[in-house]
Structures are given as structure tokens and as C-alpha cells.
Design a protein around this motif. Structure first.
Motif, mmCIF file in Angstrom:
data_model
loop_
_atom_site.group_PDB
_atom_site.id
_atom_site.type_symbol
_atom_site.label_atom_id
_atom_site.label_comp_id
_atom_site.label_asym_id
_atom_site.label_seq_id
_atom_site.Cartn_x
_atom_site.Cartn_y
_atom_site.Cartn_z
ATOM 1 N N UNK A 22 -10.927 -13.767 -3.573
ATOM 2 C CA UNK A 22 -10.447 -14.969 -2.888
ATOM 3 C C UNK A 22 -10.240 -16.109 -3.878
ATOM 4 N N UNK A 23 -11.073 -16.152 -4.936
ATOM 5 C CA UNK A 23 -11.019 -17.216 -5.933
ATOM 6 C C UNK A 23 -10.071 -16.899 -7.081
ATOM 7 N N UNK A 24 -9.362 -15.775 -6.990
ATOM 8 C CA UNK A 24 -8.417 -15.332 -8.030
ATOM 9 C C UNK A 24 -9.106 -15.225 -9.387
ATOM 10 N N UNK A 25 -10.296 -14.639 -9.399
ATOM 11 C CA UNK A 25 -11.090 -14.530 -10.618
ATOM 12 C C UNK A 25 -10.364 -13.723 -11.691
ATOM 13 N N UNK A 26 -10.360 -14.256 -12.917
ATOM 14 C CA UNK A 26 -9.736 -13.547 -14.026
ATOM 15 C C UNK A 26 -10.590 -12.369 -14.491
ATOM 16 N N UNK A 27 -11.854 -12.349 -14.120
ATOM 17 C CA UNK A 27 -12.772 -11.321 -14.605
ATOM 18 C C UNK A 27 -13.068 -10.244 -13.563
ATOM 19 N N UNK A 28 -12.441 -10.308 -12.407
ATOM 20 C CA UNK A 28 -12.716 -9.332 -11.357
ATOM 21 C C UNK A 28 -12.304 -7.931 -11.810
ATOM 22 N N UNK A 29 -13.213 -6.990 -11.654
ATOM 23 C CA UNK A 29 -12.956 -5.586 -11.957
ATOM 24 C C UNK A 29 -12.425 -4.919 -10.685
ATOM 25 N N UNK A 30 -11.130 -4.665 -10.639
ATOM 26 C CA UNK A 30 -10.528 -4.089 -9.435
ATOM 27 C C UNK A 30 -10.950 -2.636 -9.214
ATOM 28 N N UNK A 31 -11.272 -1.915 -10.280
ATOM 29 C CA UNK A 31 -11.801 -0.560 -10.107
ATOM 30 C C UNK A 31 -13.125 -0.625 -9.336
ATOM 31 N N UNK A 32 -13.963 -1.564 -9.723
ATOM 32 C CA UNK A 32 -15.255 -1.739 -9.062
ATOM 33 C C UNK A 32 -15.075 -2.220 -7.629
ATOM 34 N N UNK A 33 -14.115 -3.118 -7.421
ATOM 35 C CA UNK A 33 -13.840 -3.620 -6.077
ATOM 36 C C UNK A 33 -13.418 -2.482 -5.158
ATOM 37 N N UNK A 34 -12.521 -1.643 -5.612
ATOM 38 C CA UNK A 34 -12.041 -0.532 -4.792
ATOM 39 C C UNK A 34 -13.156 0.462 -4.500
ATOM 40 N N UNK A 35 -13.988 0.736 -5.487
ATOM 41 C CA UNK A 35 -15.113 1.649 -5.288
ATOM 42 C C UNK A 35 -16.113 1.081 -4.286
ATOM 43 N N UNK A 36 -16.400 -0.212 -4.416
ATOM 44 C CA UNK A 36 -17.339 -0.856 -3.492
ATOM 45 C C UNK A 36 -16.776 -0.871 -2.077
ATOM 46 N N UNK A 37 -15.479 -1.039 -1.954
ATOM 47 C CA UNK A 37 -14.845 -1.025 -0.636
ATOM 48 C C UNK A 37 -15.011 0.338 0.029
ATOM 49 N N UNK A 38 -14.779 1.405 -0.721
ATOM 50 C CA UNK A 38 -14.913 2.758 -0.176
ATOM 51 C C UNK A 38 -16.339 3.015 0.301
ATOM 52 N N UNK A 39 -17.317 2.467 -0.400
ATOM 53 C CA UNK A 39 -18.719 2.700 -0.073
ATOM 54 C C UNK A 39 -19.253 1.748 0.992
ATOM 55 N N UNK A 40 -18.446 0.784 1.392
ATOM 56 C CA UNK A 40 -18.897 -0.197 2.370
ATOM 57 C C UNK A 40 -18.604 0.269 3.790
#
Length: 232
Positions: free
Chosen positions: A61-79
Motif C-alpha cells: 500500500x505504501x509502494x515500498x521500494x524494498x518489498x519482496x514480491x516473491x515473499x508477498x506472493x508466498x505469504x498470500x498463498x499461505x494465508x
């Protein structure tokens, strides 16, 4: 699968059961105690996964330059919020496609918001959002959608090259797969599901409308089948 006009997406990309039931337990009390313990453990794990996904989503949401999208997608699948379909079954997505084709960009954004309210990971919704917010002159919203499109696309592209089952692109929802193909400006000629010992794959025969070249693309959809269904 219907493909929207390629030029729209070239412009966008350029700028942007469990099996059979278990038999009865011999000792009911022991079985009950084990089930309770496992249920509690599973509940804690789901809460942890949801917490990680929500934390990473706040960075998005904050448009973070350091966001790991691989980690985001993995966390989404596990949520618990994971939606393996993430495509046309999402309320508002068919209407968003219709609105953008009719150049009704305000209605388009309304429907995009409806999709993202329940599934912020929908690549298709963000893809359409870039087009509609840009046309509507809502440039901050355009930046938000572009940020998600570029992050999700890069994560998928980095997962493989799609030339074989061994190097298949990893996609986690129908929306990702469809959005990826559309953003590449490819036409889908044929589609089938193939299996091997490592997983389940969506094999698409595609055509590049610019060069006329036809070739297969492989997508690893194992996670979708593990949590739901690969199709709609």
C-alpha cells in the motif's frame, strides 16, 4: 480465452480430498485430544501467515521500494485469504473488463476497487486499473496499480522461462496466469493440464501477434490445485 486488444497491454507493459476419510480412532479420547492439539496448532499457523501477509500488504500500500514480491506472493498463498481462482469468479472483474472496453473509466475504477477490496493480489484488476486510472487522470492511483503490476510480473518472470515443465513460470492464481499472458500481448490458441512427479502445469500454446511465432508456455499451477482448482 478472450484476449483484449494487444496494443492496450503493450502500452501498459511498456510504461510500466484430502483423500478418503480416515477410519474411526481406536481410542476416542486420544483421538479427540490429538485433533484439538492439531486444530490449535493449525489455527496459530494460519494467524501467523495472515499476519505476515497483512504486514507485507501494508508495505505494498505504501509502494515500498524494498518489498519482496516473491515473499508477498508466498505469504498470500499461505494465508486464509488466499483465493486460488483470482479470476473471473471475482465480483467486479467481468464488469471491469466490460467498462474498459466501453471506455467508461469511472465505472471501470469502481469495479476495480470492488475486486481489490477482497483480493488485492489480482494482477488482472491492477492491470485494468493502470489503464482506467490513467485515462481518468487519477495518476496517484495509476502509480499504485502500476507498482503492483510491475512487482507481480517481475516475480513471475524471475520464477522461470516457461519453456518447459522444469522451468515453468510459477503462478499462484488464475488471475496471475491470465494477466501475465495478456500483458505479454499473446494470443492463446490451446490450453491443457499436464502432470509430472514434480507438479501440475498449465500448458498454453500461444501466438505472438507481432511476429506470428507460435510456441508453448508452461505454468506451474500446483499451488492452485493444492488449495482449490486450477480453472474456472
Amino acid at each position: 480465452m478472450a484476449i483484449l486488444r494487444p496494443e492496450t497491454y503493450f502500452t501498459l507493459r511498456g510504461t510500466i480430498q484430502r483423500g478418503l476419510a480416515i477410519g474411526l480412532c481406536a481410542a476416542l479420547a486420544a483421538c479427540s485430544g490429538t485433533t484439538t492439539q492439531n486444530t490449535d496448532s493449525d489455527g496459530v499457523l494460519r494467524q501467523q501467515n495472515q499476519s505476515e501477509y497483512r504486514q507485507l500488504l501494508r508495505e505494498a500500500y505504501q509502494l515500498s521500494f524494498t518489498l519482496d514480491f516473491d515473499r508477498l506472493r508466498k505469504a498470500y498463498v499461505q494465508s486464509p485469504e488466499y483465493n486460488p481462482y483470482g479470476g473471473m469468479k471475482l465480483e467486479g472483474l467481468p464488469e471491469a473488463y466490460s467498462s474498459v472496453e466501453q471506455a467508461d473509466f469511472d465505472d471501470c475504477l469502481h469495479n476495480v476497487d470492488k475486486v481489490l477490496k477482497t483480493n488485492y493480489m489480482s494482477l488482472e484488476a491492477h492491470m485494468i486499473g493502470v489503464v482506467c486510472s490513467g485515462q481518468a487522470g487519477e495518476f496517484e492511483r495509476e502509480d499504485q496499480h502500476r507498482y503492483m503490476v510491475e512487482g507481480l510480473m517481475t516475480s513471475i518472470e524471475n520464477s522461470g522461462d516457461g519453456k518447459s515443465q522444469e522451468s515453468a513460470f510459477l503462478t499462484i492464481s488464475t488471475s496471475e496466469l491470465r494477466g501475465f499472458v495478456r500483458l505479454k500481448g499473446l494470443q492463446v490458441l490451446d490450453q491443457s493440464i499436464v502432470y509430472d512427479k514434480q507438479g501440475i502445469y498449465d500448458k498454453m500454446q500461444v501466438r505472438d501477434p507481432e511476429s506470428g511465432e507460435e510456441y508453448p508456455l508452461f505454468f506451474d499451477v500446483s499451488q492452485q490445485f493444492a488449495r482449490g482448482s486450477g480453472g474456472e
